[in-house]
Design a protein around this motif. Structure first.
Motif, PDB file in Angstrom:
ATOM      1  N   ASP A   1      -8.943   2.895   6.484  1.00  0.00           N
ATOM      2  CA  ASP A   1     -10.085   2.367   5.721  1.00  0.00           C
ATOM      3  C   ASP A   1      -9.618   1.453   4.599  1.00  0.00           C
ATOM      4  OD1 ASP A   1     -11.824   3.761   7.331  1.00  0.00           O
ATOM      5  OD2 ASP A   1     -12.088   5.442   5.933  1.00  0.00           O
ATOM      6  N   GLU A   2      -8.460   1.785   4.015  1.00  0.00           N
ATOM      7  CA  GLU A   2      -7.947   0.982   2.903  1.00  0.00           C
ATOM      8  C   GLU A   2      -7.461  -0.387   3.358  1.00  0.00           C
ATOM      9  OE1 GLU A   2      -4.714   1.446  -0.772  1.00  0.00           O
ATOM     10  OE2 GLU A   2      -5.154   3.141   0.545  1.00  0.00           O
TER      11      GLU A   2
ATOM     12  N   PHE B   1       0.998   5.150   0.424  1.00  0.00           N
ATOM     13  CA  PHE B   1       0.188   6.233   1.000  1.00  0.00           C
ATOM     14  C   PHE B   1       1.102   7.439   1.162  1.00  0.00           C
ATOM     15  CE2 PHE B   1      -1.662   8.592   4.571  1.00  0.00           C
ATOM     16  CZ  PHE B   1      -3.011   8.624   4.226  1.00  0.00           C
TER      17      PHE B   1
ATOM     18  N   VAL C   1       0.852  -1.188   0.000  1.00  0.00           N
ATOM     19  CA  VAL C   1       0.000   0.000   0.000  1.00  0.00           C
ATOM     20  C   VAL C   1       0.886   1.236   0.000  1.00  0.00           C
ATOM     21  CG1 VAL C   1      -1.740   1.315   1.247  1.00  0.00           C
ATOM     22  CG2 VAL C   1      -1.832  -1.188   1.249  1.00  0.00           C
TER      23      VAL C   1
ATOM     24  N   LEU D   1      -8.066   7.494   6.128  1.00  0.00           N
ATOM     25  CA  LEU D   1      -8.147   6.973   4.759  1.00  0.00           C
ATOM     26  C   LEU D   1      -7.240   5.768   4.587  1.00  0.00           C
ATOM     27  CD1 LEU D   1      -8.048  10.378   2.824  1.00  0.00           C
ATOM     28  CD2 LEU D   1     -10.072   8.972   3.361  1.00  0.00           C
ATOM     29  N   LEU D   2      -6.059   5.822   5.210  1.00  0.00           N
ATOM     30  CA  LEU D   2      -5.162   4.675   5.173  1.00  0.00           C
ATOM     31  C   LEU D   2      -5.784   3.497   5.905  1.00  0.00           C
ATOM     32  CD1 LEU D   2      -2.457   3.201   4.723  1.00  0.00           C
ATOM     33  CD2 LEU D   2      -1.617   4.311   6.805  1.00  0.00           C
TER      34      LEU D   2
END
Length: 542
Positions: A364-365, A345, A343, A361-362
């Motif tokens: 949630d991902e 970010f 991931v 947001l991280l």
């Protein structure tokens, strides 16, 4: 699992009486007077105290004082130097066992061969002694006399019965024993009760009042010794896949009889890359082209998969500029590893303007995989409730500031999940979230202190962005503090860290001193392990 408080647990002697004589050092336990040994000052050889008891009693020591452990020995050109702990401070407990921080160390010299050296060798020895004085000032060293602190709670649970009856140095995870390369003489001479394995990293502990129940939260960061170094002098990975600034961080909660543990790891981007100091404020990142790069990345993650289970690799670096080239190279290599989730970010872009709630947001991902990883949980009777099945591996460029903010954010989420599970198991009517202002302040304080300590070890300064962890936003005073720390890093990186790297290489065995070693004064620059088909011997920085 064996009881953590079994009476047969191995213990190291806590206080030692050190006597200095003209021809020897005598070290004996304060607790058990007939336990000890003699070190010859001419050649550093060890002898049994019993065989020398009569002569020791008849002589008068020139000096006698208390020390608190033997950390190892190192052989240089003129003889042997013995590292002893001269002061300590108790900083808390790990699972009920007292933990201490080293506050001062001293090398004892057994170097009568100094008079037989050539002038060049005497000059070399003087430089090596300078490095030993730097080693004596090493920050962030922790230990316990009663248990090993390099193993996290989940690994301890899986150990076979009887493991705690072994000498503590045998219990330890070699990756996290800072002094492992200087323990050989002590181990060979079978003085197990005197050997103190040291962990470098951070140990922070706080008392909480969750739901009016006394609880303990402990934060332990364990620095890996495989690629030790300073910020600009140790970047990326070596050919074996070991990365700079690799740290395992365990957040341990003891609440209402339960024990839970949540692990995260951090480490430099596992490529072959460097950032050569050139007096510029931000030296250019340089990726080293090498045919074995894919294998380096594979070796690194294969090791993590074997140790921790599933891995989510979170890269917090910028996607543009100089960092962007490294970000792209890392992402490209990770496409070749289907069993590791990657991931990217961009922390600065996503959380710019003090918008640090964007870390959600991280989360949630990665939330689904984060929940599957879970945490370790056991009851007061030692019954296993849950195991952690994977970890988040975070990195930025230094694996300090952005990484610490991110890890603290994820750790708080996990802590709430653990509390909720504990409340369900006890059918508690209390609130099952971690929201109290006082408790939250303690949590943030631990993470700020931990970030500062591991940053001090790698960069020489406290962490940047500490106010974000403490207050959830960037403050004016925090920005001023960060500016001062950034300037300090610039100075240290350019003018002091080369010699500090030499000291680390010397004590960690990357540079071996013997009659065939090149003089450091014959070498005109520092070189880390050269990336080629053959690994060269590291060269000291003068």
């Amino acid at each position: 699992m064996e009881s953590e408080t079994h009476s047969n647990n191995f213990k190291v002697f806590q206080e030692l009486n050190l006597q200095e004589f003209r021809d020897k050092f005598v070290i004996r336990s304060v607790e058990v007077q007939d336990q000890g040994f003699v070190i010859n000052r001419s050649d550093g050889t060890f002898h049994n105290l019993i065989n020398h008891h009569g002569e020791v009693e008849m002589e008068t020591a020139s000096k006698a004082y208390t020390v608190f452990g033997i950390a190892g020995t190192i052989r240089l050109l003129a003889g042997t130097y013995v590292l002893v702990i001269t002061s300590r401070k108790e900083v808390g407990t790990y699972l009920g066992f007292p933990v201490f921080r080293v506050t001062s160390m001293k090398f004892l010299s057994c170097n009568e061969d100094l008079r037989n050296l050539t002038n060049q060798q005497k000059k070399d020895e003087a430089y090596f002694q300078t490095l030993l004085r730097i080693v004596e000032e090493t920050p962030g060293l922790y230990y316990s006399y009663e248990t090993d602190i390099t193993l996290n709670l989940q690994r301890r649970y899986k150990m076979a019965d009887g493991w705690m009856s072994k000498p503590i140095w045998k219990q330890a995870d070699p990756r996290f024993v800072w002094n492992k390369n200087i323990l050989d003489d002590l181990i060979e001479n079978k003085v197990d009760e005197f050997i103190v394995p040291l962990l470098q990293g951070s140990f922070q502990m706080g008392e909480l009042k969750l739901n009016n129940l006394s609880s303990k939260i402990t934060l332990v960061s364990r620095r890996c010794t495989r690629r030790l170094g300073t910020r600009m002098w140790r970047r990326g990975a070596n050919l074996e896949g070991d990365t700079a600034n690799f740290i395992e961080t365990e957040q341990l909660l003891e609440y209402d009889g339960f024990k839970s543990s949540f692990l995260q790891v951090r480490g430099s981007i596992p490529l072959l890359w460097e950032q050569i100091v050139d007096l510029s404020y931000k030296p250019r990142l340089s990726i080293i082209e090498h045919e074995d790069t894919p294998m380096v990345v594979k070796r690194h993650f294969r090791d993590l998969l074997q140790r921790y289970g599933d891995i989510i690799a979170v890269d917090l670096t910028d996607k543009h500029g100089n960092e962007g080239l490294l970000n792209l190279a890392y992402a490209t290599e990770m496409e070749k590893l289907p069993d590791v989730r990657f991931v990217s970010f961009d922390f600065h872009q996503r959380c710019g303007g003090s918008n640090f709630e964007s870390l959600k947001l991280l989360y949630d991902e990665i939330a689904d995989d984060f929940d599957k990883h879970g945490y370790f949980l056991q009851t007061s009777e030692g019954e296993l409730i849950a195991e952690q099945k994977g970890v988040i591996r975070s990195n930025c460029i230094d694996c300090l500031d952005r990484t610490n903010v991110t890890q603290s954010y994820l750790a708080r989420i996990s802590l709430n999940q653990q509390l909720q599970r504990m409340c369900e198991l006890t059918s508690s009517d209390f609130s099952c979230t971690f929201t109290g202002d006082e408790d939250l302040e303690i949590f943030r304080h631990l993470w700020v202190n931990q970030g500062d300590e591991i940053s001090l070890e790698y960069s020489g300064t406290n962490a940047l962005k500490g106010d974000i962890v403490r207050y959830g936003k960037q403050t004016v005073s925090g920005m001023i503090k960060d500016g001062i720390s950034a300037l300090s890093r610039y100075y240290l990186n350019n003018f002091q860290d080369g010699v500090r790297q030499d000291a680390i290489d010397l004590i960690s065995g990357n540079y071996i001193v013997n009659g065939n070693s090149p003089s450091p004064f014959q070498l005109n620059k520092f070189e880390s392990r050269t990336v080629s088909n053959q690994i060269s011997v590291p060269v000291l920085y003068i």
